[in-house]
Scaffold this active site. Structure first.
Site, short mmCIF file in Angstrom:
data_model
loop_
_atom_site.label_atom_id
_atom_site.label_comp_id
_atom_site.label_asym_id
_atom_site.label_seq_id
_atom_site.Cartn_x
_atom_site.Cartn_y
_atom_site.Cartn_z
N TYR A 113 -35.31 18.38 35.48
CA TYR A 113 -34.54 17.86 36.52
C TYR A 113 -35.61 17.72 37.50
O TYR A 113 -36.83 17.74 37.51
CB TYR A 113 -33.43 18.17 36.70
CG TYR A 113 -32.18 17.51 37.29
CD1 TYR A 113 -32.14 15.95 37.03
CD2 TYR A 113 -31.46 17.64 38.41
CE1 TYR A 113 -31.23 15.16 37.84
CE2 TYR A 113 -30.65 16.95 39.17
CZ TYR A 113 -30.64 15.39 38.65
OH TYR A 113 -29.85 14.73 39.42
N LYS A 170 -20.98 3.32 13.02
CA LYS A 170 -22.34 2.50 13.03
C LYS A 170 -23.34 3.15 13.57
O LYS A 170 -24.52 3.53 13.21
CB LYS A 170 -22.13 1.33 13.80
CG LYS A 170 -23.08 0.31 13.53
CD LYS A 170 -22.93 -0.35 12.21
CE LYS A 170 -23.79 -1.52 11.89
NZ LYS A 170 -23.53 -2.47 10.89
N GLU A 213 -22.02 -6.03 17.17
CA GLU A 213 -21.01 -5.76 16.05
C GLU A 213 -19.67 -6.31 16.24
O GLU A 213 -19.16 -6.08 17.30
CB GLU A 213 -21.12 -4.21 16.07
CG GLU A 213 -20.50 -3.51 14.88
CD GLU A 213 -21.38 -3.83 13.54
OE1 GLU A 213 -20.87 -3.55 12.35
OE2 GLU A 213 -22.52 -3.96 13.73
N ASP A 259 -23.60 -8.05 11.49
CA ASP A 259 -22.56 -8.81 10.61
C ASP A 259 -23.30 -10.14 10.03
O ASP A 259 -22.74 -10.75 8.85
CB ASP A 259 -21.61 -9.29 11.44
CG ASP A 259 -20.56 -8.13 12.08
OD1 ASP A 259 -20.76 -7.02 11.23
OD2 ASP A 259 -20.01 -8.14 12.99
N ASN A 307 -13.92 -7.37 1.49
CA ASN A 307 -13.40 -5.96 1.36
C ASN A 307 -12.04 -6.24 2.02
O ASN A 307 -11.66 -6.39 3.08
CB ASN A 307 -14.40 -5.05 2.13
CG ASN A 307 -15.00 -4.37 1.07
OD1 ASN A 307 -14.79 -3.81 0.10
ND2 ASN A 307 -16.54 -4.10 1.71
N ASN A 320 -24.41 -3.13 4.24
CA ASN A 320 -25.44 -3.40 5.35
C ASN A 320 -26.34 -2.25 5.78
O ASN A 320 -27.35 -2.40 6.41
CB ASN A 320 -24.65 -3.82 6.67
CG ASN A 320 -24.10 -5.36 6.68
OD1 ASN A 320 -24.21 -5.92 5.43
ND2 ASN A 320 -23.55 -5.89 7.71
#
Length: 401
Positions: free
Chosen positions: A50, A105, A147, A173, A298, A328
């Site tokens: 920092y 995800k 998504e 998708d 599904n 996927n």
């Protein structure tokens, strides 16, 4: 510690009891956390991580913006962005309710591709607002994974972001499903000893996944593909098509078929289901001999695997409890890992085709009717896809290192 669940027990849908349900136990407190990669043990460490040490790095990046990739996490992190309008099989459940899926995800990105990802659920559904919000967040990320955004808005959102950003934008998708479907189809064709150009496919579903699958199959050289929505075959003679479906009708259905899904399936070599609903057994029986059935809805496939096996030589679903799962997770971690590795400015059609070829090659020497696609836990998958995507990005001129 996470806050206690309020009004738990029988008041939840389907009388789920969080106290005994293992899914709630696993999700308590969330499924991910931020971890430092450098130590902060004393004042010296603090002064480097920092202030004042960080100021030197900031100043260097201000003078040479490309250094952000070397001295921050930007090139290693993806934003997983949703508006909660098309979540799994749950539909429009809103941003808060979508977060468990987005967290999931994100951990799949890390587990299967070594890519860090941050779940972001937006409290807006307007296309302009979503695009502007993501554009303003983009400096913090090396890529954007869209998504669970409902069609047809997802098409415009992705297109506009690709035009405005110089980092990969990928609607999983659509394209993740398409890549894995093509990989499985390539291997099914190898197993049967035919070329893609000899096959006619029927896709049930003209949403995000259906459109993307049609595109990639045409790019890959499929003989013909016919897409069906709830009203039947998507063809130029229909007057009720959206702009996306009119475009779809322009590059599919060379045979000029009209009518119902059942009409399209007669004599077809391939069925791809991404729509839900139920296909009657009589329609499956009229497909070509040794056809391929990829029924991916599904949790209930459009065609039950037991029915499909009566007529098809290869059967795939979206479920993990049947062979040949079209998942996927086989695609998106490696695709993003490859794109980030070379700092690609976008993900091209060539990169998607390369990903499908690489994925298919993983099990090319092990093919059987129950193994035309690898398991998500096959450790060869991510390295193969990553390398292929990175090479394709360089070949197509979108790599920056």
């Amino acid at each position: 510690m996470a806050a206690e669940i309020v009004n738990s027990g029988s008041e939840l849908e389907n009388d789920v009891d969080p106290a005994i349900d293992p899914a709630f136990a696993l999700h308590r407190g969330g499924k991910m956390a931020v971890r430092a990669t450098v130590p902060v043990r004393d004042a010296d460490d603090l002064s480097l991580a920092y202030t004042p040490g960080v100021a030197k790095v900031c100043s260097a990046i201000a003078e040479q913006p490309e250094l952000v990739h070397d001295y921050t996490w930007k090139s290693q992190v993806v934003a997983v962005v949703t508006d909660g309008t098309a979540v799994l099989g749950l539909g429009d459940i809103g941003p808060e309710a979508s977060l468990p899926v987005m967290e999931g995800k994100a951990i799949l990105f890390k587990q299967f591709g070594g890519v860090d990802a941050i779940p972001i659920a937006l409290s807006c559904t307007d296309v302009d607002e979503i695009v502007e919000t993501i554009v303003r967040m983009a400096p913090s990320f090396g890529g954007v994974n869209l998504e669970d955004i409902s069609a047809p808005r997802c098409f415009e959102i992705e297109r506009r972001l690709q035009e405005r950003l110089d980092i990969p934008v990928f609607h999983d998708d659509q394209h993740g499903t398409a890549v894995v479907t093509l990989a499985a189809l390539r291997n099914a064709a190898r197993l049967r000893g035919v070329e893609l150009g000899e096959l006619r496919a029927v896709i049930s579903g003209a949403g995000a996944a259906g459109v993307a699958i049609a595109r990639i199959l045409v790019e890959a050289g499929i003989g013909d593909v016919t897409v069906c929505d709830r009203k039947g075959i998507v063809s130029p003679d229909r007057t009720d098509l959206t702009a996306v479906k009119r475009e779809l009708a322009g590059f599919t259905n060379k045979a000029g078929l009209t009518g119902s899904l059942e009409t399209a399936m007669e004599g077809a070599d391939v069925f791809v289901g991404v729509s839900g609903g139920t296909v009657p057994e009589e329609a499956v029986a009229k497909m070509a001999k040794d056809a391929f059935v990829f029924a991916m809805a599904n949790p209930t496939p459009e065609i039950h695997p037991d029915v499909a096996r009566k007529y098809a030589s290869v059967v795939a679903t979206g479920r993990s409890d049947y062979p040949n799962q079209i998942n996927n997770v086989l695609a998106f971690p490696g695709i993003f890992a490859g794109a980030l590795q070379v700092r690609a400015s976008r993900i091209t059609e060539g990169m998607k085709l390369a990903a499908a070829d690489a994925l298919a090659s993983v099990v090319a020497d092990e093919l059987s009717a129950e193994k035309v696609i690898p398991s998500p836990f096959d450790e060869r998958v991510a390295p193969a896809v990553t390398a292929a995507v990175a090479a394709a990005a360089r070949a197509e001129g979108v790599a920056r290192r």
